[in-house]
Write a protein that holds these residues in place. Sequence first.
Motif, PDB file in Angstrom:
ATOM      1  N   LYS A 154       0.858   1.262  15.772  1.00 14.36           N
ATOM      2  CA  LYS A 154       0.407   1.857  14.512  1.00 14.36           C
ATOM      3  C   LYS A 154      -0.512   3.012  14.874  1.00 14.36           C
ATOM      4  O   LYS A 154      -1.462   2.826  15.643  1.00 14.36           O
ATOM      5  CB  LYS A 154      -0.344   0.823  13.671  1.00 14.36           C
ATOM      6  CG  LYS A 154      -0.871   1.401  12.360  1.00 14.36           C
ATOM      7  CD  LYS A 154      -1.428   0.306  11.460  1.00 14.36           C
ATOM      8  CE  LYS A 154      -1.899   0.882  10.139  1.00 14.36           C
ATOM      9  NZ  LYS A 154      -2.311  -0.152   9.185  1.00 14.36           N
ATOM     10  N   LYS A 156      -2.970   6.309  13.641  1.00 21.14           N
ATOM     11  CA  LYS A 156      -3.778   6.885  12.577  1.00 21.14           C
ATOM     12  C   LYS A 156      -3.504   8.387  12.568  1.00 21.14           C
ATOM     13  O   LYS A 156      -3.761   9.072  13.571  1.00 21.14           O
ATOM     14  CB  LYS A 156      -5.265   6.608  12.830  1.00 21.14           C
ATOM     15  CG  LYS A 156      -5.622   5.121  12.758  1.00 21.14           C
ATOM     16  CD  LYS A 156      -5.511   4.610  11.339  1.00 21.14           C
ATOM     17  CE  LYS A 156      -6.117   3.238  11.169  1.00 21.14           C
ATOM     18  NZ  LYS A 156      -6.011   2.760   9.776  1.00 21.14           N
ATOM     19  N   ASP A 180      -0.227   5.601   9.637  1.00 21.31           N
ATOM     20  CA  ASP A 180      -1.224   5.414   8.576  1.00 21.31           C
ATOM     21  C   ASP A 180      -2.022   6.703   8.416  1.00 21.31           C
ATOM     22  O   ASP A 180      -2.738   7.108   9.330  1.00 21.31           O
ATOM     23  CB  ASP A 180      -2.163   4.255   8.952  1.00 21.31           C
ATOM     24  CG  ASP A 180      -3.117   3.905   7.826  1.00 21.31           C
ATOM     25  OD1 ASP A 180      -3.070   4.568   6.764  1.00 21.31           O
ATOM     26  OD2 ASP A 180      -3.923   2.966   7.999  1.00 21.31           O
ATOM     27  N   ASN A 182      -4.232   7.327   5.904  1.00 23.67           N
ATOM     28  CA  ASN A 182      -5.554   7.115   5.273  1.00 23.67           C
ATOM     29  C   ASN A 182      -5.889   8.217   4.256  1.00 23.67           C
ATOM     30  O   ASN A 182      -6.976   8.786   4.288  1.00 23.67           O
ATOM     31  CB  ASN A 182      -6.663   7.000   6.328  1.00 23.67           C
ATOM     32  CG  ASN A 182      -6.586   5.711   7.121  1.00 23.67           C
ATOM     33  OD1 ASN A 182      -6.169   5.719   8.277  1.00 23.67           O
ATOM     34  ND2 ASN A 182      -6.944   4.596   6.513  1.00 23.67           N
ATOM     35  N   GLU A 207       1.948   4.640   5.712  1.00 24.27           N
ATOM     36  CA  GLU A 207       0.912   3.992   4.904  1.00 24.27           C
ATOM     37  C   GLU A 207      -0.012   5.045   4.283  1.00 24.27           C
ATOM     38  O   GLU A 207      -0.517   5.935   4.972  1.00 24.27           O
ATOM     39  CB  GLU A 207       0.120   3.058   5.822  1.00 24.27           C
ATOM     40  CG  GLU A 207      -0.807   2.124   5.086  1.00 24.27           C
ATOM     41  CD  GLU A 207      -1.388   1.077   6.015  1.00 24.27           C
ATOM     42  OE1 GLU A 207      -0.627   0.419   6.761  1.00 24.27           O
ATOM     43  OE2 GLU A 207      -2.621   0.916   6.019  1.00 24.27           O
ATOM     44  N   ASP A 232      -2.301   1.251   0.730  1.00 27.00           N
ATOM     45  CA  ASP A 232      -3.467   0.558   1.278  1.00 27.00           C
ATOM     46  C   ASP A 232      -4.677   0.830   0.378  1.00 27.00           C
ATOM     47  O   ASP A 232      -5.025  -0.001  -0.463  1.00 27.00           O
ATOM     48  CB  ASP A 232      -3.728   0.987   2.727  1.00 27.00           C
ATOM     49  CG  ASP A 232      -4.846   0.174   3.370  1.00 27.00           C
ATOM     50  OD1 ASP A 232      -5.387  -0.730   2.695  1.00 27.00           O
ATOM     51  OD2 ASP A 232      -5.204   0.425   4.536  1.00 27.00           O
ATOM     52  N   GLU A 233      -5.269   2.022   0.482  1.00 32.48           N
ATOM     53  CA  GLU A 233      -6.448   2.325  -0.341  1.00 32.48           C
ATOM     54  C   GLU A 233      -6.135   2.256  -1.839  1.00 32.48           C
ATOM     55  O   GLU A 233      -7.037   2.042  -2.656  1.00 32.48           O
ATOM     56  CB  GLU A 233      -7.001   3.719   0.018  1.00 32.48           C
ATOM     57  CG  GLU A 233      -7.731   3.782   1.365  1.00 32.48           C
ATOM     58  CD  GLU A 233      -6.804   4.017   2.553  1.00 32.48           C
ATOM     59  OE1 GLU A 233      -5.559   3.885   2.381  1.00 32.48           O
ATOM     60  OE2 GLU A 233      -7.290   4.318   3.658  1.00 32.48           O
ATOM     61  N   ASN A 252      -0.195  -3.073   1.644  1.00 29.83           N
ATOM     62  CA  ASN A 252      -0.964  -3.654   2.736  1.00 29.83           C
ATOM     63  C   ASN A 252      -2.027  -4.557   2.093  1.00 29.83           C
ATOM     64  O   ASN A 252      -2.953  -4.063   1.442  1.00 29.83           O
ATOM     65  CB  ASN A 252      -1.611  -2.521   3.547  1.00 29.83           C
ATOM     66  CG  ASN A 252      -2.344  -3.028   4.778  1.00 29.83           C
ATOM     67  OD1 ASN A 252      -2.675  -4.206   4.866  1.00 29.83           O
ATOM     68  ND2 ASN A 252      -2.604  -2.139   5.716  1.00 29.83           N
ATOM     69  N   LYS A 254      -5.140  -6.982   2.385  1.00 24.14           N
ATOM     70  CA  LYS A 254      -6.245  -7.297   3.311  1.00 24.14           C
ATOM     71  C   LYS A 254      -7.231  -8.215   2.596  1.00 24.14           C
ATOM     72  O   LYS A 254      -7.584  -7.960   1.437  1.00 24.14           O
ATOM     73  CB  LYS A 254      -6.982  -6.020   3.729  1.00 24.14           C
ATOM     74  CG  LYS A 254      -6.130  -5.033   4.506  1.00 24.14           C
ATOM     75  CD  LYS A 254      -6.924  -3.773   4.821  1.00 24.14           C
ATOM     76  CE  LYS A 254      -6.075  -2.781   5.603  1.00 24.14           C
ATOM     77  NZ  LYS A 254      -6.755  -1.476   5.782  1.00 24.14           N
TER      78      LYS A 254
HETATM   79 MG    MG Z   1      -4.531   1.728   6.165  1.00 31.53          MG
END
Ligand code: MG
Length: 343
Positions: A154, A156, A180, A182, A207, A232-233, A252, A254
């Motif tokens: 994975k 970033k 990802d 972000n 992601e 995700d966010e 995702n 969490k």
């Molecule tokens: Mg993420």
Amino acid sequence: MKLSYHPYSLLFKHPFGVSGNTRNETPTIFIKLESENCVGYGEACLPIYLGETMEATCLFFEQATSLLKKHTTSSSITSILFELDKCNDGCNAAKAAIDIALHDLFAKQNNKSFCDWKDIEKKEGVSTSFTIGIDKEEVIIQKIKEASFFSILKIKAGTKNDKDLINLIRKHTNKPLYVDVNQGWTDKEYVINMIDWMKNKNVILLEQPMPKTMKVEMAWVTERSSILTIADESVKRLNDLEELNGAFSGINIKLMKCTGLAEALKMINYCKQHHLKILLGCMAESSCGTTAMAQLMGFADYVDLDAPLLYKNDPFDGVNYVDGKIYLNNRLGIGTEPLSINF
Ligand code: MG
């Protein structure tokens, strides 16, 4: 029930870079719940960029201490979590810590592992991705070597040099990639162009490419995307998930975002009903929080639970990593024990 908590600083082996920031450590708070000679453990992991502070989290634990005093293991977890949720609109990581500790404690009281107690599949030997943060070229090459046992990487992304980064990785390995961003890309046409370019680079999921506010643009991207798009966010809890309206092809989940195992199970149920892919992820947690999430691996399409491997001072024992795969242990409850924390 008696609650104790212990603030701690998890130290990365390498500085950890994501779109927008790089850090050397992650503040976290471990908790212990005691009742009738039995103990449950939990964790509230607090990466700075999430905005849940140490002060607010400790304050929440103080509030929770008086609430939990009224309860024993004959109480219902659902009722306790409902009361805690009403105390504060935020503090999701603090709520997750208590949720994890309650499930650990109650399963132990029943002399069972969490999976046996909840009657869910205990899945073993699941491949997890290994995360490579934004870094200098030589460090990324070093991290690819360190990840030799992992079958998925994975990365970033979210800088101006994302193509260079992926090309660099492709010089050293052809392993499938999770990318990802972000929230680092803001132009939907750019995102689609990147997707078209990445699909020939063995990128299998993307992601959170765009800011969480760009839901309409994200739905436009997902409709045209040849790669899975994962929120995700954009999604913390079940109510966010219910408002996605096709903006992503999966999420995702969490524990630190969603307030713990009880809500994660509800979100998993929703995803199954609505044909959304499930990625089980974690914040940069210790073995305590990660082992709790690993209990749910039987429900996952993808697993990204490598956080304990990124640290040099993980004070808990829990899941085992063998050749890039995750194995649960045979302990009761969640299966995590402190190695070097005194509450
Ligand atoms: Mg993420």
